[in-house]
Design a protein around this motif. Structure first.
Motif, PDB file in Angstrom:
ATOM      1  N   GLN A  59       0.804  -1.216   0.000  1.00 33.12           N
ATOM      2  CA  GLN A  59       0.000   0.000   0.000  1.00 33.12           C
ATOM      3  C   GLN A  59       0.844   1.278   0.000  1.00 33.12           C
ATOM      4  O   GLN A  59       0.321   2.356  -0.254  1.00 33.12           O
ATOM      5  N   ARG A  60       2.129   1.152   0.267  1.00 31.60           N
ATOM      6  CA  ARG A  60       3.001   2.332   0.270  1.00 31.60           C
ATOM      7  C   ARG A  60       3.184   2.852  -1.154  1.00 31.60           C
ATOM      8  O   ARG A  60       3.204   2.088  -2.113  1.00 31.60           O
ATOM      9  N   LYS A  61       3.343   4.163  -1.284  1.00 33.17           N
ATOM     10  CA  LYS A  61       3.474   4.803  -2.601  1.00 33.17           C
ATOM     11  C   LYS A  61       4.620   4.235  -3.421  1.00 33.17           C
ATOM     12  O   LYS A  61       4.472   3.938  -4.596  1.00 33.17           O
ATOM     13  N   ALA A  62       5.768   4.105  -2.833  1.00 32.89           N
ATOM     14  CA  ALA A  62       6.961   3.696  -3.569  1.00 32.89           C
ATOM     15  C   ALA A  62       6.993   2.200  -3.887  1.00 32.89           C
ATOM     16  O   ALA A  62       7.825   1.760  -4.675  1.00 32.89           O
ATOM     17  N   SER A 101       5.069   0.154  -5.659  1.00 32.51           N
ATOM     18  CA  SER A 101       4.844  -0.215  -7.053  1.00 32.51           C
ATOM     19  C   SER A 101       6.098   0.019  -7.895  1.00 32.51           C
ATOM     20  O   SER A 101       6.487  -0.831  -8.698  1.00 32.51           O
ATOM     21  N   GLU A 102       6.747   1.154  -7.702  1.00 34.44           N
ATOM     22  CA  GLU A 102       7.974   1.467  -8.443  1.00 34.44           C
ATOM     23  C   GLU A 102       9.079   0.469  -8.113  1.00 34.44           C
ATOM     24  O   GLU A 102       9.810   0.024  -8.999  1.00 34.44           O
TER      25      GLU A 102
END
Length: 90
Positions: A67-70, A72-73
């Motif tokens: 769920q953290r923004k980074a 996926s990257e």
């Protein structure tokens, strides 16, 4: 699919149904042996899964990490690195 006895791992119980769904969706065959936890995973859970078509390594991703923004990257970067290593037989 045939149900096998599955031993929960400590507080982090994993439903056997997750493995059945994975095998069904990805056409991995029939589970022949209860999934075995594989050591080494720190933030995610790893399992060895033996089916009628082969042996697979299954990584169950930690939802709190994903769920953290980074996240996926980082996952995309890891997949690119895996392809490069695979191309060089590493």
């Amino acid at each position: 699919m045939r149900h096998l006895a599955y031993k929960p791992i400590g507080r982090n119980c994993v439903s056997y149904a997750i493995f059945e769904q994975l095998c069904s969706r990805l056409k991995l065959g029939v589970i022949k042996k209860s999934p075995e936890p594989v050591s080494g995973g720190f933030t995610h859970k790893m399992y060895a899964l033996v089916t009628s078509t082969g042996k697979y390594a299954v990584k169950l991703l930690n939802p709190q990490i994903i769920q953290r923004k980074a996240a996926s990257e980082k996952i995309q970067l890891a997949e690119k690195l895996e392809c490069i290593l695979d191309a060089h037989n590493i």
